[in-house]
Write a protein that holds these residues in place. Structure first.
Motif, PDB file in Angstrom:
ATOM      1  N   ASP A   1     -49.722  -3.315 101.278  1.00  0.00           N
ATOM      2  CA  ASP A   1     -48.306  -3.160 100.983  1.00  0.00           C
ATOM      3  C   ASP A   1     -48.053  -1.783 100.387  1.00  0.00           C
ATOM      4  OD1 ASP A   1     -47.594  -5.784 101.748  1.00  0.00           O
ATOM      5  OD2 ASP A   1     -48.322  -6.553  99.838  1.00  0.00           O
ATOM      6  N   ASP A   2     -47.247  -1.013 101.063  1.00  0.00           N
ATOM      7  CA  ASP A   2     -46.900   0.320 100.575  1.00  0.00           C
ATOM      8  C   ASP A   2     -45.732   0.230  99.615  1.00  0.00           C
ATOM      9  OD1 ASP A   2     -48.853   1.551 102.116  1.00  0.00           O
ATOM     10  OD2 ASP A   2     -47.507   1.744 103.847  1.00  0.00           O
ATOM     11  N   LEU A   3     -45.792   1.060  98.595  1.00  0.00           N
ATOM     12  CA  LEU A   3     -44.695   1.125  97.635  1.00  0.00           C
ATOM     13  C   LEU A   3     -43.671   2.133  98.113  1.00  0.00           C
ATOM     14  CD1 LEU A   3     -46.663   1.143  94.261  1.00  0.00           C
ATOM     15  CD2 LEU A   3     -45.534  -0.766  95.358  1.00  0.00           C
ATOM     16  N   SER A   4     -42.418   1.830  97.939  1.00  0.00           N
ATOM     17  CA  SER A   4     -41.359   2.762  98.288  1.00  0.00           C
ATOM     18  C   SER A   4     -40.982   3.561  97.045  1.00  0.00           C
ATOM     19  CB  SER A   4     -40.139   2.008  98.812  1.00  0.00           C
ATOM     20  OG  SER A   4     -39.518   1.289  97.763  1.00  0.00           O
ATOM     21  N   ALA A   5     -40.131   4.544  97.221  1.00  0.00           N
ATOM     22  CA  ALA A   5     -39.670   5.364  96.093  1.00  0.00           C
ATOM     23  C   ALA A   5     -38.964   4.511  95.055  1.00  0.00           C
ATOM     24  CB  ALA A   5     -38.748   6.475  96.592  1.00  0.00           C
ATOM     25  N   GLU A   6     -38.369   3.402  95.478  1.00  0.00           N
ATOM     26  CA  GLU A   6     -37.674   2.506  94.545  1.00  0.00           C
ATOM     27  C   GLU A   6     -38.649   1.773  93.624  1.00  0.00           C
ATOM     28  OE1 GLU A   6     -35.513  -0.123  97.035  1.00  0.00           O
ATOM     29  OE2 GLU A   6     -34.067   1.386  97.660  1.00  0.00           O
ATOM     30  N   ASP A   7     -39.918   1.692  94.023  1.00  0.00           N
ATOM     31  CA  ASP A   7     -40.909   0.952  93.265  1.00  0.00           C
ATOM     32  C   ASP A   7     -41.666   1.795  92.254  1.00  0.00           C
ATOM     33  OD1 ASP A   7     -40.359  -1.399  94.678  1.00  0.00           O
ATOM     34  OD2 ASP A   7     -41.740  -0.828  96.279  1.00  0.00           O
ATOM     35  N   GLU A   8     -41.362   3.070  92.156  1.00  0.00           N
ATOM     36  CA  GLU A   8     -42.119   3.933  91.261  1.00  0.00           C
ATOM     37  C   GLU A   8     -41.715   3.733  89.798  1.00  0.00           C
ATOM     38  OE1 GLU A   8     -41.182   8.225  91.324  1.00  0.00           O
ATOM     39  OE2 GLU A   8     -39.527   7.665  92.632  1.00  0.00           O
ATOM     40  N   VAL A   9     -42.642   3.996  88.901  1.00  0.00           N
ATOM     41  CA  VAL A   9     -42.360   3.956  87.469  1.00  0.00           C
ATOM     42  C   VAL A   9     -41.564   5.208  87.128  1.00  0.00           C
ATOM     43  CG1 VAL A   9     -43.373   3.993  85.158  1.00  0.00           C
ATOM     44  CG2 VAL A   9     -44.458   2.659  86.980  1.00  0.00           C
ATOM     45  N   VAL A  10     -40.365   5.028  86.591  1.00  0.00           N
ATOM     46  CA  VAL A  10     -39.500   6.166  86.305  1.00  0.00           C
ATOM     47  C   VAL A  10     -39.367   6.454  84.820  1.00  0.00           C
ATOM     48  CG1 VAL A  10     -38.182   5.941  88.438  1.00  0.00           C
ATOM     49  CG2 VAL A  10     -37.420   4.722  86.385  1.00  0.00           C
ATOM     50  N   ARG A  11     -39.947   5.583  83.992  1.00  0.00           N
ATOM     51  CA  ARG A  11     -39.866   5.810  82.553  1.00  0.00           C
ATOM     52  C   ARG A  11     -41.033   5.108  81.873  1.00  0.00           C
ATOM     53  NH1 ARG A  11     -35.334   3.655  78.298  1.00  0.00           N
ATOM     54  NH2 ARG A  11     -36.100   4.835  76.540  1.00  0.00           N
ATOM     55  N   VAL A  12     -41.606   5.786  80.910  1.00  0.00           N
ATOM     56  CA  VAL A  12     -42.638   5.199  80.064  1.00  0.00           C
ATOM     57  C   VAL A  12     -42.174   5.353  78.630  1.00  0.00           C
ATOM     58  CG1 VAL A  12     -45.021   5.352  79.273  1.00  0.00           C
ATOM     59  CG2 VAL A  12     -44.488   5.728  81.699  1.00  0.00           C
ATOM     60  N   LYS A  13     -42.156   4.264  77.905  1.00  0.00           N
ATOM     61  CA  LYS A  13     -41.709   4.293  76.517  1.00  0.00           C
ATOM     62  C   LYS A  13     -42.833   3.766  75.644  1.00  0.00           C
ATOM     63  CE  LYS A  13     -38.011   2.716  73.493  1.00  0.00           C
ATOM     64  NZ  LYS A  13     -36.775   1.956  73.379  1.00  0.00           N
ATOM     65  N   GLU A  14     -43.206   4.519  74.640  1.00  0.00           N
ATOM     66  CA  GLU A  14     -44.237   4.084  73.705  1.00  0.00           C
ATOM     67  C   GLU A  14     -43.577   3.396  72.518  1.00  0.00           C
ATOM     68  OE1 GLU A  14     -46.848   7.253  72.620  1.00  0.00           O
ATOM     69  OE2 GLU A  14     -47.358   7.693  74.702  1.00  0.00           O
ATOM     70  N   ILE A  15     -44.132   2.239  72.150  1.00  0.00           N
ATOM     71  CA  ILE A  15     -43.590   1.485  71.022  1.00  0.00           C
ATOM     72  C   ILE A  15     -44.734   1.057  70.121  1.00  0.00           C
ATOM     73  CG2 ILE A  15     -41.607   0.614  72.339  1.00  0.00           C
ATOM     74  CD1 ILE A  15     -43.118  -2.092  72.485  1.00  0.00           C
ATOM     75  N   ASP A  16     -44.406   0.750  68.899  1.00  0.00           N
ATOM     76  CA  ASP A  16     -45.361   0.142  67.982  1.00  0.00           C
ATOM     77  C   ASP A  16     -45.156  -1.367  68.046  1.00  0.00           C
ATOM     78  OD1 ASP A  16     -46.469   2.527  66.990  1.00  0.00           O
ATOM     79  OD2 ASP A  16     -44.811   2.769  65.586  1.00  0.00           O
ATOM     80  N   PHE A  17     -46.217  -2.094  68.373  1.00  0.00           N
ATOM     81  CA  PHE A  17     -46.146  -3.546  68.392  1.00  0.00           C
ATOM     82  C   PHE A  17     -46.228  -4.026  66.949  1.00  0.00           C
ATOM     83  CE2 PHE A  17     -46.641  -2.763  72.661  1.00  0.00           C
ATOM     84  CZ  PHE A  17     -46.886  -3.870  73.442  1.00  0.00           C
ATOM     85  N   MET A  18     -45.171  -4.681  66.486  1.00  0.00           N
ATOM     86  CA  MET A  18     -45.117  -5.144  65.104  1.00  0.00           C
ATOM     87  C   MET A  18     -45.827  -6.482  64.958  1.00  0.00           C
ATOM     88  SD  MET A  18     -41.170  -4.239  64.077  1.00  0.00           S
ATOM     89  CE  MET A  18     -40.481  -5.357  65.279  1.00  0.00           C
ATOM     90  N   PRO A  19     -46.525  -6.682  63.853  1.00  0.00           N
ATOM     91  CA  PRO A  19     -47.097  -8.003  63.597  1.00  0.00           C
ATOM     92  C   PRO A  19     -45.987  -8.949  63.120  1.00  0.00           C
ATOM     93  CG  PRO A  19     -47.737  -6.473  61.862  1.00  0.00           C
ATOM     94  CD  PRO A  19     -46.950  -5.693  62.867  1.00  0.00           C
ATOM     95  N   LEU A  20     -45.723  -9.994  63.909  1.00  0.00           N
ATOM     96  CA  LEU A  20     -44.647 -10.938  63.617  1.00  0.00           C
ATOM     97  C   LEU A  20     -45.103 -12.357  63.891  1.00  0.00           C
ATOM     98  CD1 LEU A  20     -41.728  -9.157  65.539  1.00  0.00           C
ATOM     99  CD2 LEU A  20     -42.133  -9.091  63.077  1.00  0.00           C
ATOM    100  N   THR A  21     -44.392 -13.293  63.303  1.00  0.00           N
ATOM    101  CA  THR A  21     -44.573 -14.695  63.683  1.00  0.00           C
ATOM    102  C   THR A  21     -43.722 -14.943  64.929  1.00  0.00           C
ATOM    103  OG1 THR A  21     -42.696 -15.480  62.379  1.00  0.00           O
ATOM    104  CG2 THR A  21     -44.852 -15.380  61.262  1.00  0.00           C
ATOM    105  N   GLU A  22     -43.952 -16.069  65.577  1.00  0.00           N
ATOM    106  CA  GLU A  22     -43.155 -16.433  66.750  1.00  0.00           C
ATOM    107  C   GLU A  22     -41.673 -16.520  66.381  1.00  0.00           C
ATOM    108  OE1 GLU A  22     -43.001 -20.442  69.298  1.00  0.00           O
ATOM    109  OE2 GLU A  22     -44.979 -19.478  69.268  1.00  0.00           O
ATOM    110  N   GLU A  23     -41.377 -17.075  65.223  1.00  0.00           N
ATOM    111  CA  GLU A  23     -39.986 -17.215  64.786  1.00  0.00           C
ATOM    112  C   GLU A  23     -39.336 -15.848  64.558  1.00  0.00           C
ATOM    113  OE1 GLU A  23     -42.597 -18.866  63.307  1.00  0.00           O
ATOM    114  OE2 GLU A  23     -42.221 -20.774  64.293  1.00  0.00           O
ATOM    115  N   GLU A  24     -40.088 -14.912  63.962  1.00  0.00           N
ATOM    116  CA  GLU A  24     -39.559 -13.563  63.733  1.00  0.00           C
ATOM    117  C   GLU A  24     -39.318 -12.846  65.053  1.00  0.00           C
ATOM    118  OE1 GLU A  24     -41.544 -12.552  59.384  1.00  0.00           O
ATOM    119  OE2 GLU A  24     -42.770 -12.311  61.195  1.00  0.00           O
ATOM    120  N   ALA A  25     -40.204 -13.047  66.030  1.00  0.00           N
ATOM    121  CA  ALA A  25     -40.023 -12.433  67.349  1.00  0.00           C
ATOM    122  C   ALA A  25     -38.772 -12.988  68.034  1.00  0.00           C
ATOM    123  CB  ALA A  25     -41.258 -12.664  68.211  1.00  0.00           C
ATOM    124  N   LEU A  26     -38.531 -14.294  67.866  1.00  0.00           N
ATOM    125  CA  LEU A  26     -37.339 -14.918  68.432  1.00  0.00           C
ATOM    126  C   LEU A  26     -36.068 -14.307  67.835  1.00  0.00           C
ATOM    127  CD1 LEU A  26     -36.299 -17.126  70.317  1.00  0.00           C
ATOM    128  CD2 LEU A  26     -36.495 -18.734  68.423  1.00  0.00           C
TER     129      LEU A  26
END
Length: 65
Positions: A1-26
């Motif tokens: 399966d070939d990828l088209s131009a529409e399938d390319e990654v156009v943005r990469v964002k770096e984030i810090d994954f916070m330590p949370l409980t399931e309730e805090e994530a909700l």
């Protein structure tokens, strides 16, 4: 399966994954209004992604041990 131009990654964002409980994530996913929210489970130290399910409610993707 070939990828088209529409399938390319156009943005990469770096984030810090916070330590949370399931309730805090909700709270965060609702406050931000996003369809998904990535975090570190505070109790298990496992990376997780919480997401809104199309049928209602939420799901969580967790890294396998």
């Amino acid at each position: 399966d070939d990828l088209s131009a529409e399938d390319e990654v156009v943005r990469v964002k770096e984030i810090d994954f916070m330590p949370l409980t399931e309730e805090e994530a909700l709270i965060q996913i609702d406050l931000l209004g996003h369809d998904f929210f990535a975090y570190i489970d505070r109790d298990s130290n496992v990376p997780c992604v919480m997401y809104r399910r199309g049928q209602g409610g939420y799901g969580i993707l967790k890294q396998a041990n």
